[in-house]
Design an enzyme around this catalytic site. Structure first.
Site, PDB file in Angstrom:
ATOM      1  N   ASP A  31       0.849  -1.190   0.000  1.00  0.00           N
ATOM      2  CA  ASP A  31       0.000   0.000   0.000  1.00  0.00           C
ATOM      3  C   ASP A  31       0.891   1.249   0.000  1.00  0.00           C
ATOM      4  OD1 ASP A  31      -3.215   0.506   1.027  1.00  0.00           O
ATOM      5  OD2 ASP A  31      -1.812   2.204   1.049  1.00  0.00           O
ATOM      6  N   ASN A  88     -12.850  -3.258   2.717  1.00  0.00           N
ATOM      7  CA  ASN A  88     -13.739  -2.105   2.817  1.00  0.00           C
ATOM      8  C   ASN A  88     -14.747  -2.139   1.680  1.00  0.00           C
ATOM      9  OD1 ASN A  88     -12.504  -0.914   5.097  1.00  0.00           O
ATOM     10  ND2 ASN A  88     -10.882  -0.058   3.815  1.00  0.00           N
ATOM     11  N   GLY A  94     -15.158   3.709   4.050  1.00  0.00           N
ATOM     12  CA  GLY A  94     -14.076   4.530   3.513  1.00  0.00           C
ATOM     13  C   GLY A  94     -13.425   3.959   2.274  1.00  0.00           C
ATOM     14  N   GLN A  95     -14.146   3.113   1.552  1.00  0.00           N
ATOM     15  CA  GLN A  95     -13.569   2.512   0.344  1.00  0.00           C
ATOM     16  C   GLN A  95     -13.235   3.600  -0.672  1.00  0.00           C
ATOM     17  OE1 GLN A  95     -16.088  -0.335  -1.619  1.00  0.00           O
ATOM     18  NE2 GLN A  95     -14.492  -0.957  -3.070  1.00  0.00           N
ATOM     19  N   HIS A 101     -10.375  -5.443  -2.988  1.00  0.00           N
ATOM     20  CA  HIS A 101      -9.030  -5.657  -2.437  1.00  0.00           C
ATOM     21  C   HIS A 101      -9.145  -6.031  -0.976  1.00  0.00           C
ATOM     22  CE1 HIS A 101     -10.068  -1.360  -2.301  1.00  0.00           C
ATOM     23  NE2 HIS A 101      -9.456  -1.314  -1.124  1.00  0.00           N
ATOM     24  N   HIS A 103      -6.989  -5.720   2.490  1.00  0.00           N
ATOM     25  CA  HIS A 103      -5.844  -5.122   3.173  1.00  0.00           C
ATOM     26  C   HIS A 103      -5.263  -6.188   4.095  1.00  0.00           C
ATOM     27  CE1 HIS A 103      -6.782  -0.752   2.375  1.00  0.00           C
ATOM     28  NE2 HIS A 103      -7.980  -1.281   2.162  1.00  0.00           N
TER      29      HIS A 103
HETATM   30  P1  5GP Z   1      -9.702   1.380   0.364  1.00  0.00           P
HETATM   31  O1  5GP Z   1      -9.811   2.627   1.190  1.00  0.00           O
HETATM   32  O2  5GP Z   1     -10.373   1.530  -0.992  1.00  0.00           O
HETATM   33  O3  5GP Z   1     -10.121   0.143   1.081  1.00  0.00           O
HETATM   34  O4  5GP Z   1      -8.153   1.166   0.107  1.00  0.00           O
HETATM   35  C1  5GP Z   1      -7.462   1.662  -0.985  1.00  0.00           C
HETATM   36  C2  5GP Z   1      -6.001   1.645  -0.635  1.00  0.00           C
HETATM   37  O5  5GP Z   1      -5.262   1.850  -1.817  1.00  0.00           O
HETATM   38  C3  5GP Z   1      -5.577   2.730   0.364  1.00  0.00           C
HETATM   39  O6  5GP Z   1      -5.035   2.132   1.533  1.00  0.00           O
HETATM   40  C4  5GP Z   1      -4.547   3.549  -0.420  1.00  0.00           C
HETATM   41  O7  5GP Z   1      -3.462   3.967   0.386  1.00  0.00           O
HETATM   42  C5  5GP Z   1      -4.121   2.590  -1.507  1.00  0.00           C
HETATM   43  N1  5GP Z   1      -3.695   3.250  -2.740  1.00  0.00           N
HETATM   44  C6  5GP Z   1      -4.327   4.284  -3.363  1.00  0.00           C
HETATM   45  N2  5GP Z   1      -3.663   4.611  -4.476  1.00  0.00           N
HETATM   46  C7  5GP Z   1      -2.607   3.767  -4.559  1.00  0.00           C
HETATM   47  C8  5GP Z   1      -1.555   3.622  -5.511  1.00  0.00           C
HETATM   48  O8  5GP Z   1      -1.456   4.328  -6.516  1.00  0.00           O
HETATM   49  N3  5GP Z   1      -0.630   2.657  -5.261  1.00  0.00           N
HETATM   50  C9  5GP Z   1      -0.700   1.852  -4.158  1.00  0.00           C
HETATM   51  N4  5GP Z   1       0.268   0.934  -4.013  1.00  0.00           N
HETATM   52  N5  5GP Z   1      -1.680   1.957  -3.252  1.00  0.00           N
HETATM   53  C10 5GP Z   1      -2.623   2.903  -3.448  1.00  0.00           C
END
Ligand code: 5GP
Ligand code: ZN
Length: 114
Positions: A31, A88, A94-95, A101, A103
Site C-alpha cells: 500500500d 472495505n 471509507g472505500q 481488495h 488489506h
Molecule cells: P480502500 O480505502 O479503498 O479500502 O483502500 C485503498 C487503498 O489503496 C488505500 O489504503 C490507499 O493507500 C491505496 N492506494 C491508493 N492509491 C494507490 C496507488 O497508486 N498505489 C498503491 N500501491 N496503493 C494505493
C-alpha cells in the site's frame, strides 16, 4: 481490465507498484500509504468491483485471495505474530478504490476493530 481503474492499471504494469506476489488470478503489492509496518493489498487480477457484484463463480477466486494473503503473511514473517485482513465496502467503510481488495495489515499490535 477497466482502463479507468487504478488497480487494473497496477495489474497491467501501466502504474508502478511494489509487487510482493502474483499468479494467474491474484496480485499483491505494498500500500502506498501504509497503516502498519506491513500493509499489503491483495487484489484479483480481473476487474471485480464490490462483493455485491460477485456471484458463485467468484467464490474460488475470493477464497484464493484469502489463502494467498495468509501465504504472503507467512513469507513476510507476520503469520505467527498475527495479522488482519480487511475488506472495505462502500462509503461508510471509507472505500476509495472500486476494485475489490483485501488489506493485509501486521507487523505491530493492531488496535481497534478496523
Ligand atoms: P480502500 O480505502 O479503498 O479500502 O483502500 C485503498 C487503498 O489503496 C488505500 O489504503 C490507499 O493507500 C491505496 N492506494 C491508493 N492509491 C494507490 C496507488 O497508486 N498505489 C498503491 N500501491 N496503493 C494505493
Ligand atoms: Zn480494476
Amino acid at each position: 481490465m477497466d482502463p479507468d481503474c487504478l488497480f487494473c492499471n497496477i495489474v497491467s504494469g501501466n502504474i508502478p507498484s511494489t509487487e510482493v506476489y502474483r499468479d494467474d488470478r491474484v496480485m499483491a503489492f505494498l500500500d502506498i500509504v501504509p497503516a502498519a509496518p506491513e500493509h499489503i493489498l491483495v487484489i484479483p487480477a480481473q476487474h471485480l468491483t464490490f462483493l455485491r457484484t460477485a456471484d458463485e463463480s467468484h467464490e474460488t477466486l475470493i477464497g484464493h485471495m484469502a489463502l494467498m494473503a495468509d501465504r504472503i503473511a507467512s513469507e513476510r514473517g507476520i503469520r505467527d505474530s498475527g495479522y488482519r485482513l480487511t475488506v472495505n465496502q462502500g462509503p461508510d467503510a471509507g472505500q476509495q478504490v472500486d476494485h475489490l481488495h483485501m488489506h493485509l495489515l501486521g507487523g505491530q499490535k493492531l488496535g481497534g476493530v478496523a
